[in-house]
Design an enzyme around this catalytic site. Structure first.
Site, PDB file in Angstrom:
ATOM      1  N   LYS A 177      50.850 -63.501 179.548  1.00 47.69           N
ATOM      2  CA  LYS A 177      50.598 -62.112 179.969  1.00 47.69           C
ATOM      3  C   LYS A 177      51.845 -61.525 180.644  1.00 47.69           C
ATOM      4  O   LYS A 177      52.212 -60.373 180.420  1.00 47.69           O
ATOM      5  CB  LYS A 177      49.387 -62.072 180.908  1.00 47.69           C
ATOM      6  N   GLU A 220      45.261 -53.947 174.719  1.00 44.96           N
ATOM      7  CA  GLU A 220      44.895 -53.818 176.138  1.00 44.96           C
ATOM      8  C   GLU A 220      44.192 -55.057 176.682  1.00 44.96           C
ATOM      9  O   GLU A 220      44.428 -55.472 177.824  1.00 44.96           O
ATOM     10  CB  GLU A 220      43.999 -52.577 176.309  1.00 44.96           C
TER      11      GLU A 220
HETATM   12  N1  HSE Z   1      41.157 -67.413 180.577  1.00 44.13           N
HETATM   13  C1  HSE Z   1      41.582 -66.093 180.903  1.00 44.13           C
HETATM   14  C2  HSE Z   1      41.431 -65.901 182.408  1.00 44.13           C
HETATM   15  C3  HSE Z   1      40.760 -65.100 180.133  1.00 44.13           C
HETATM   16  O1  HSE Z   1      40.850 -66.760 183.066  1.00 44.13           O
HETATM   17  O2  HSE Z   1      41.904 -64.919 182.921  1.00 44.13           O
HETATM   18  C4  HSE Z   1      41.410 -63.787 179.932  1.00 44.13           C
HETATM   19  O3  HSE Z   1      42.667 -63.874 179.363  1.00 44.13           O
END
Ligand code: HSE
Length: 419
Positions: free
Chosen positions: A189, A113
């Site tokens: 992502k 998650e």
């Molecule tokens: N470096 C990532 C961001 C942290 O700024 O969203 C979470 O994946």
């Protein structure tokens, strides 16, 4: 994460029906002061040994990176029949399918998650709550660092560098912040969300990617004047020519819900045939967001009971995830914002309009105004197109560049439909 497990021990025991305890720890430097009390946890110099240890039920990987120790540990833990919780999007983007195959073969959970959109429970939502829905588009603000930078640049007129420094200081940015600002983190992502949305194999390498480092105050101001706000979006969409996957700065209508997502907050919009559009938003980066998601994943495992058949890691059995046809970026259809800095001379406006017409691009608006201090010598021309194709826009901008009227690089920002 450890602080949440120890600080909320009684409540977690009540919720899970069993006690959660940190049984073992491994890190690069044993002596580093982390300000955390690990209690009676065993220390392991070798994280792979720890992953295989019979003393643990769940292996939590917070190392990062798509190879090396992180990959070795997670693979070893799954092969040894341990459940795994990870926050590592790069690892899943590269090895997610093969790791899921091992987890499913061994009948253990691989929960992740925290890997997508920080504390937002988007994996659970897509994997569990949306069964039967066919997703048509999933998009969102998936990088807290970029959204933080863009928000402060707009609200306070600050420079890109000053905002990035603050994001690093606050612990939002990756170890190498180019991963954030050039779009890699969002692409990782997005590759996971694409698999959950469309039942496809994960393929982060082919995602079209543009970062935010060339977004200027001039773009932010022009967007505001036209009723848009600039966000770095990751978008995966089913089209007639395949699945489109793209990460780029995007103009979204100022009145849309996603335009109201500020600072380090993330948001994910999921469009389906049954549900219509769902938008989840919440803390996207930082220690607490990660801790909340990781502890939630551990608790889910603690609540499961021996003999219980776990659902597949990416919503469909890993061996059934399919390769897919990727839509080429040139066939993307949408509206475009084009900002040109041109010589202030007769015929420029007409030449720009002609290039648009030659490429069958219909314009919603074309505005010309003085470009700041050099107003005597140059002007800014801002065009907003009706729906057209990426190929047509690229050809038109190439033509305008060849005409020799530009005094600076043209800026092209895609406009995204958002509710
Ligand atoms: N470096 C990532 C961001 C942290 O700024 O969203 C979470 O994946």
């Amino acid at each position: 994460m450890v602080r949440v497990i120890t600080g909320k021990a009684a409540e977690l025991t009540r919720q899970c029906g069993r006690e959660l305890a940190v049984a073992a720890v491994s890190a690069r430097d044993r002596n580093k002061d982390r300000g955390i009390d690990f209690g009676n946890a065993n220390w392991f110099d070798d994280p792979v040994e720890m992953a295989k240890s019979a003393d643990i039920d769940v292996f939590v990987e917070l190392i990062g990176g798509d190879e090396g120790a992180a990959h070795a540990c997670v693979k070893a833990a799954l092969e040894a029949g341990r459940h795994v919780v990870t926050a590592n999007k790069a690892l899943l983007a590269k090895h997610g399918v093969s790791l899921a195959e091992i987890a499913e073969k061994k009948g253990v959970l691989l929960n992740y998650e925290a890997a997508v959109a920080g504390g937002i429970p988007v994996i659970k939502t897509m994997r569990e709550a949306m069964a039967g829905n066919s997703v048509t588009r999933v998009f969102g603000i998936l990088n807290g660092t970029c959204n933080y930078i863009l928000t402060r640049m707009e609200a306070e007129g600050l420079s890109f560098d000053a905002c990035l420094e603050d994001a690093q200081r606050l612990g939002y940015a990756e170890a190498d912040p180019t991963f954030d600002i050039e779009g890699h983190d969002t692409a990782h992502k997005l590759s996971i969300l694409t698999s959950l949305a469309f039942g496809t194999k994960i393929a982060a390498d082919d995602i079209y990617m543009e970062g935010i480092s060339n977004i200027s105050q001039a773009d932010i101001r022009a967007a505001g004047e036209l009723g848009y706000r600039i966000k770095l979006l990751g978008v995966a969409q089913k089209t007639e020519s395949g699945i489109e996957q793209r990460v780029h700065p995007t103009m979204v209508p100022t009145a849309s819900v996603i335009a109201q997502v500020h600072g380090v907050t993330n948001a994910v919009a999921i469009e389906t045939d049954i549900l219509g559009e769902l938008l989840l938003s919440g803390p996207g980066a930082g220690g607490n967001a990660t801790a909340s998601a990781v502890v939630g994943d551990i608790a889910d495992i603690a609540k499961s009971r021996p003999g219980f058949q776990h659902g597949p890691v990416f919503g469909r059995p890993a061996r059934e995830l399919r390769p897919y046809k990727k839509a080429r970026m040139r066939s993307h259809e949408g509206g475009y914002f084009i900002r040109l800095t041109v010589h202030d001379r007769v015929g420029v406006f007409a030449a720009v309009a002609k290039r648009m017409a030659d490429n069958e691009i219909s314009l919603e608006s074309i505005v010309q105004h003085a470009a700041g201090q050099e107003a005597d010598a140059q002007k800014t021309v801002i065009l907003v197109t009706h729906e057209t194709t990426e190929a047509a826009v690229r050809k038109a901008v190439e033509g305008i560049t060849k005409d020799g009227h530009l005094t600076d690089k043209p800026q092209v920002i895609r406009i995204e439909r958002a509710g």
